[in-house]
Design a protein around this motif. Structure first.
Motif, PDB file in Angstrom:
ATOM      1  N   ASP A  26      16.172  -2.248 -31.051  1.00 22.02           N
ATOM      2  CA  ASP A  26      15.545  -1.609 -29.841  1.00 22.02           C
ATOM      3  C   ASP A  26      15.280  -0.035 -30.260  1.00 22.02           C
ATOM      4  OD1 ASP A  26      17.939  -2.834 -27.908  1.00 22.02           O
ATOM      5  OD2 ASP A  26      17.927  -0.975 -28.696  1.00 22.02           O
ATOM      6  N   ALA A  27      14.677   0.729 -29.644  1.00 20.62           N
ATOM      7  CA  ALA A  27      14.438   2.207 -29.849  1.00 20.62           C
ATOM      8  C   ALA A  27      15.035   2.827 -28.735  1.00 20.62           C
ATOM      9  CB  ALA A  27      12.889   2.709 -29.859  1.00 20.62           C
ATOM     10  N   MET A  28      15.954   3.869 -28.913  1.00 17.56           N
ATOM     11  CA  MET A  28      16.723   4.341 -27.964  1.00 17.56           C
ATOM     12  C   MET A  28      16.366   6.007 -27.819  1.00 17.56           C
ATOM     13  SD  MET A  28      18.449   1.722 -27.157  1.00 17.56           S
ATOM     14  CE  MET A  28      19.911   2.120 -26.624  1.00 17.56           C
ATOM     15  N   VAL A  29      16.536   6.565 -26.578  1.00 17.94           N
ATOM     16  CA  VAL A  29      16.418   7.998 -26.493  1.00 17.94           C
ATOM     17  C   VAL A  29      17.307   8.614 -25.492  1.00 17.94           C
ATOM     18  CG1 VAL A  29      13.848   7.712 -26.748  1.00 17.94           C
ATOM     19  CG2 VAL A  29      14.982   7.562 -24.505  1.00 17.94           C
ATOM     20  N   SER A  30      17.403   9.758 -25.631  1.00 14.41           N
ATOM     21  CA  SER A  30      18.260  10.448 -24.885  1.00 14.41           C
ATOM     22  C   SER A  30      17.632  11.627 -24.003  1.00 14.41           C
ATOM     23  CB  SER A  30      19.559  11.102 -25.605  1.00 14.41           C
ATOM     24  OG  SER A  30      20.479  11.873 -24.874  1.00 14.41           O
ATOM     25  N   ALA A  31      18.118  12.050 -22.908  1.00 15.72           N
ATOM     26  CA  ALA A  31      17.384  12.939 -22.145  1.00 15.72           C
ATOM     27  C   ALA A  31      18.318  14.222 -21.640  1.00 15.72           C
ATOM     28  CB  ALA A  31      16.853  12.626 -20.731  1.00 15.72           C
ATOM     29  N   ALA A 319      26.988   0.553 -27.933  1.00 13.66           N
ATOM     30  CA  ALA A 319      26.656   2.161 -28.275  1.00 13.66           C
ATOM     31  C   ALA A 319      25.578   1.930 -29.335  1.00 13.66           C
ATOM     32  CB  ALA A 319      27.905   2.743 -28.819  1.00 13.66           C
ATOM     33  N   GLY A 320      24.770   1.373 -29.241  1.00 10.67           N
ATOM     34  CA  GLY A 320      23.871   1.279 -30.565  1.00 10.67           C
ATOM     35  C   GLY A 320      22.492   2.012 -30.459  1.00 10.67           C
ATOM     36  N   GLY A 321      22.588   3.299 -29.944  1.00 11.12           N
ATOM     37  CA  GLY A 321      21.670   4.168 -29.803  1.00 11.12           C
ATOM     38  C   GLY A 321      21.613   5.541 -29.685  1.00 11.12           C
ATOM     39  N   VAL A 322      20.775   6.461 -29.707  1.00 12.92           N
ATOM     40  CA  VAL A 322      20.562   7.877 -29.726  1.00 12.92           C
ATOM     41  C   VAL A 322      21.594   8.378 -28.455  1.00 12.92           C
ATOM     42  CG1 VAL A 322      19.500   9.952 -29.644  1.00 12.92           C
ATOM     43  CG2 VAL A 322      18.367   7.982 -30.712  1.00 12.92           C
ATOM     44  N   HIS A 353      23.342   6.907 -36.744  1.00 13.30           N
ATOM     45  CA  HIS A 353      22.010   7.598 -36.783  1.00 13.30           C
ATOM     46  C   HIS A 353      21.943   8.737 -35.754  1.00 13.30           C
ATOM     47  CE1 HIS A 353      20.719   4.192 -38.996  1.00 13.30           C
ATOM     48  NE2 HIS A 353      21.199   3.182 -38.287  1.00 13.30           N
ATOM     49  N   LEU A 354      21.318   9.463 -36.168  1.00 11.99           N
ATOM     50  CA  LEU A 354      20.909  10.719 -35.138  1.00 11.99           C
ATOM     51  C   LEU A 354      21.812  11.713 -34.747  1.00 11.99           C
ATOM     52  CD1 LEU A 354      17.712   8.587 -33.810  1.00 11.99           C
ATOM     53  CD2 LEU A 354      17.470  10.296 -35.594  1.00 11.99           C
ATOM     54  N   HIS A 355      23.205  11.629 -34.762  1.00 11.39           N
ATOM     55  CA  HIS A 355      24.115  12.238 -34.488  1.00 11.39           C
ATOM     56  C   HIS A 355      23.766  13.857 -34.459  1.00 11.39           C
ATOM     57  CE1 HIS A 355      26.362   8.720 -33.371  1.00 11.39           C
ATOM     58  NE2 HIS A 355      26.331   8.105 -34.428  1.00 11.39           N
ATOM     59  N   GLU A 356      23.397  14.231 -35.684  1.00 10.79           N
ATOM     60  CA  GLU A 356      23.046  15.422 -35.834  1.00 10.79           C
ATOM     61  C   GLU A 356      22.124  16.140 -35.002  1.00 10.79           C
ATOM     62  OE1 GLU A 356      19.674  13.297 -37.980  1.00 10.79           O
ATOM     63  OE2 GLU A 356      21.720  12.970 -37.425  1.00 10.79           O
ATOM     64  N   HIS A 357      21.440  15.510 -34.001  1.00  9.33           N
ATOM     65  CA  HIS A 357      20.795  16.310 -32.736  1.00  9.33           C
ATOM     66  C   HIS A 357      21.712  16.503 -31.743  1.00  9.33           C
ATOM     67  CE1 HIS A 357      16.907  15.209 -35.044  1.00  9.33           C
ATOM     68  NE2 HIS A 357      17.620  13.844 -35.093  1.00  9.33           N
ATOM     69  N   VAL A 362      29.767  12.896 -32.087  1.00 16.90           N
ATOM     70  CA  VAL A 362      30.787  12.105 -32.281  1.00 16.90           C
ATOM     71  C   VAL A 362      31.664  12.214 -33.725  1.00 16.90           C
ATOM     72  CG1 VAL A 362      29.572  10.082 -33.228  1.00 16.90           C
ATOM     73  CG2 VAL A 362      31.676   9.524 -31.807  1.00 16.90           C
ATOM     74  N   MET A 363      32.943  12.104 -33.452  1.00 18.04           N
ATOM     75  CA  MET A 363      33.766  12.190 -34.589  1.00 18.04           C
ATOM     76  C   MET A 363      34.326  10.975 -35.007  1.00 18.04           C
ATOM     77  SD  MET A 363      33.375  15.324 -35.946  1.00 18.04           S
ATOM     78  CE  MET A 363      34.967  15.321 -37.070  1.00 18.04           C
ATOM     79  N   ILE A 364      34.224  10.395 -36.310  1.00 22.82           N
ATOM     80  CA  ILE A 364      34.802   8.997 -36.705  1.00 22.82           C
ATOM     81  C   ILE A 364      35.590   9.257 -38.137  1.00 22.82           C
ATOM     82  CG2 ILE A 364      34.135   6.918 -37.818  1.00 22.82           C
ATOM     83  CD1 ILE A 364      33.306   7.002 -35.003  1.00 22.82           C
ATOM     84  N   GLN A 365      37.025   8.991 -37.810  1.00 23.45           N
ATOM     85  CA  GLN A 365      37.877   9.016 -39.024  1.00 23.45           C
ATOM     86  C   GLN A 365      38.499   7.664 -39.217  1.00 23.45           C
ATOM     87  OE1 GLN A 365      40.676  12.236 -38.298  1.00 23.45           O
ATOM     88  NE2 GLN A 365      38.879  13.819 -37.978  1.00 23.45           N
ATOM     89  N   ARG A 366      38.577   7.283 -40.233  1.00 23.02           N
ATOM     90  CA  ARG A 366      39.148   5.803 -40.749  1.00 23.02           C
ATOM     91  C   ARG A 366      38.707   4.888 -39.818  1.00 23.02           C
ATOM     92  NH1 ARG A 366      42.775   9.961 -39.958  1.00 23.02           N
ATOM     93  NH2 ARG A 366      43.555   9.135 -37.943  1.00 23.02           N
ATOM     94  N   ALA A 367      37.322   4.716 -39.676  1.00 23.41           N
ATOM     95  CA  ALA A 367      36.700   3.997 -38.863  1.00 23.41           C
ATOM     96  C   ALA A 367      37.210   3.692 -37.216  1.00 23.41           C
ATOM     97  CB  ALA A 367      36.784   2.520 -39.247  1.00 23.41           C
ATOM     98  N   SER A 368      37.592   5.031 -36.892  1.00 21.43           N
ATOM     99  CA  SER A 368      37.927   4.999 -35.337  1.00 21.43           C
ATOM    100  C   SER A 368      37.151   6.197 -34.566  1.00 21.43           C
ATOM    101  CB  SER A 368      39.547   5.138 -35.348  1.00 21.43           C
ATOM    102  OG  SER A 368      39.902   4.114 -35.755  1.00 21.43           O
ATOM    103  N   TYR A 369      37.029   5.986 -33.454  1.00 19.05           N
ATOM    104  CA  TYR A 369      36.290   7.329 -32.605  1.00 19.05           C
ATOM    105  C   TYR A 369      37.520   8.281 -32.382  1.00 19.05           C
ATOM    106  CZ  TYR A 369      31.882   5.149 -31.316  1.00 19.05           C
ATOM    107  OH  TYR A 369      30.645   4.352 -31.210  1.00 19.05           O
TER     108      TYR A 369
END
Length: 406
Positions: A26-31, A319-322, A353-357, A362-369
Motif C-alpha cells: 500500500d502507499a504511505m504518506v506523512s504529514a 512500520a512499512g511506510g513513509v 524507503h524514503l528515510h532521506e526525506h 531512523v538509524m539501523i545498525q547490525r539489523a537493529s533500531y
C-alpha cells in the motif's frame, strides 16, 4: 517546563508515488510533524478530518493539554459531529492520531528529549493519566496498568543502557514486496543478506521464508487451507490472514495453525484498542502489531502495549511506510525498557524507503533500531521534500499528472 499556546495548525498533503516502483503493498504518506497514515486519494479525507478537529487544539495552552491528556484525547474522540463517522476508526481516527502525534512531538521537543526517553522518564502515574481506559476496563484497569509500569521500573536503567548500546532487533520487508518481479526479488534479497538482515517478511511468494503476509486476502477457510500447505516451510507467522475486523475468524485460524507451529500476526489495520482487546481475549493472535498512526497516537498505543504485557503476547510493530519507522521506534524501545522487559520473539519491522526525506531519519545498525537522540517524535520532514511532493501542486506531481494527461 511545558509552555506556550498552540496558535496554528497546518496540514500539508504530501504523497510519494511508491506504487510506480511496486514498493509496498500500500502507499504511505506523512504529514509535516504530525505523521499521518493513508493511501493515495484517501489522504484528502484525512486532511479534511484534521482541519475539522482543529478547533479542539487551537488557542489551547500546551501545559493544559498534557496536564489532562486523557481528557484531551477523550475530547478529540468524542466530537459530537465527527463521532458519527467513527467512532475511533477510519479517517477521523487517523486525523486524531495526526494531531496527537504533533502534540507529543511538541512536548518532547520542549523537554529536550526524544519521545521514547520522555516516556521512559515519566512517572508511572503520569503515563497512566495519558490513557483513556473507556471500553477496556474488563481487561485492563488503571490499577492493572499502574502495577505493570511499577514492576517495569525494576531493571529499567540496565535495559535503557542495553538499548543505547545494541538497539532494538528489526526485520526487513524491503526485500519482498508483491509487486516486485522475480529478478528484483533476487537482487534485493541478496542485498539484504549482504547488509546483515537474517529476518525477512515475504509477501506470499513461493519462496523459502520466515514470515508470510496475506494482506487480508483470504476468507477464513482459505487461510487455514493455504497455511496448512505452506507449513512445510516453517514460517514464524502468517500476517493479516483475513479481514482485520474478524476477531473470531482470526481465532479460528489461530486455533488451526498453532499446532502446526505457525503464529497469527495482525494489528496494522486494527481500528482501536477495543479490537486489540478482543483479539487478545479470543486468543486470536500470537504476535501483536501496533501501528503508530492507525491508533490514537501514543495515548492509545500505551493501552495496547499494556494489554499485550498482561496477556504475555509479544509486540512486533508494523512500520512499512513513509515515516512509520521513524515513529514506531520510539514506542517499541519504550515498551522494552518500561513495559515488556523482554526481547523474546520480538522484533520491529523496517523498510529501507524514503528515510532521506526526514530531518531525523531512523538509524539501523547490525539489523537493529538505534534509539534516536534528537528531541521530538522524529516526524519532521525536510522542507524541500515537502515542497516537491505536496499534492497536487508539487514538482513531482506536476510532472506525473502532466505525463498522464499526455
Amino acid at each position: 517546563m511545558v509552555r506556550g499556546r498552540i496558535s496554528r495548525l497546518s496540514v500539508r498533503d504530501v504523497r510519494f508515488p511508491t506504487s510506480l516502483g511496486g514498493h509496498g503493498s500500500d502507499a504511505m504518506v506523512s504529514a509535516g510533524y504530525m505523521g499521518a497514515r493513508a493511501c493515495g486519494p484517501s489522504y484528502s479525507g484525512v486532511v479534511c478530518a484534521v482541519n475539522a478537529l482543529a478547533h479542539h487544539v487551537l488557542n489551547k495552552d500546551l501545559k493544559d493539554i498534557v496536564g489532562d491528556f486523557r481528557g484531551f484525547y477523550r475530547q478529540l474522540t468524542s466530537d459530537g459531529q465527527l463521532r458519527w463517522i467513527g467512532p475511533e476508526k477510519g479517517v477521523v481516527h487517523l486525523a486524531t492520531a495526526a494531531i496527537l502525534n504533533a502534540v507529543w512531538d511538541l512536548w518532547a521537543k520542549q523537554e529536550g528529549k526524544p519521545v521514547w526517553k520522555l516516556l521512559v522518564d515519566m512517572d508511572p502515574r503520569t503515563l497512566v493519566s495519558c490513557i483513556d481506559f473507556r471500553y477496556i476496563t474488563d481487561v485492563l484497569t488503571e490499577e492493572d496498568a499502574l502495577e505493570i509500569l511499577q514492576k517495569g521500573q525494576v531493571g529499567k536503567k540496565e535495559r535503557e543502557e542495553q538499548m543505547l548500546a545494541q538497539g532494538y532487533p528489526a526485520y526487513t520487508t524491503s526485500c519482498a514486496w508483491l509487486g516486485y518481479s522475480d529478478d528484483t526479488l533476487k537482487q534485493v534479497g541478496a542485498t539484504a543478506l549482504q547488509q546483515g538482515w537474517l529476518r525477512a517478511d515475504l509477501l506470499v511468494k513461493n519462496l523459502f521464508l520466515q514470515m508470510m503476509d496475506a494482506n487480508q486476502r483470504w476468507d477464513v477457510p482459505e487461510a487455514v487451507e493455504w497455511m496448512s500447505k505452506l507449513a512445510k516451510f516453517k514460517p514464524l507467522w502468517i500476517e493479516e490472514p483475513t479481514s482485520p475486523d474478524d476477531i473470531l475468524g482470526h481465532a479460528t485460524i489461530s486455533k488451526a495453525l498453532v499446532p502446526l507451529g505457525i503464529g497469527v500476526a495482525t494489528g496494522e489495520q486494527c481500528h482501536n484498542r477495543v479490537i486489540f482487546k478482543q483479539l487478545l481475549q479470543a486468543k486470536a493472535l500470537q504476535f501483536l502489531q501496533i501501528d503508530s498512526c492507525r491508533l490514537g497516537s501514543i495515548n492509545e498505543n500505551l493501552s495496547v502495549l499494556l494489554m499485550a504485557k498482561k496477556f504475555e503476547i509479544p509486540v512486533c510493530p508494523h512500520a512499512g511506510g513513509v515515516g512509520l519507522c521513524e515513529l514506531v521506534q520510539h514506542l517499541i524501545i519504550f515498551d522494552y525498557i518500561s513495559v515488556s522487559a523482554s526481547l523474546k520473539n520480538r522484533m520491529c519491522e523496517y523498510v529501507d524507503h524514503l528515510h532521506e526525506h526526514f530531518k531525523y531519519p531512523v538509524m539501523i545498525q547490525r539489523a537493529s533500531y538505534m534509539p534516536p537522540k534528537d528531541a521530538g517524535y522524529s516526524t519532521e520532514m525536510k522542507e524541500e521534500s515537502v515542497r516537491k511532493h505536496q499534492y497536487p501542486d508539487g514538482e513531482v506531481w506536476n510532472k506525473l499528472l502532466a505525463a498522464q494527461e499526455n
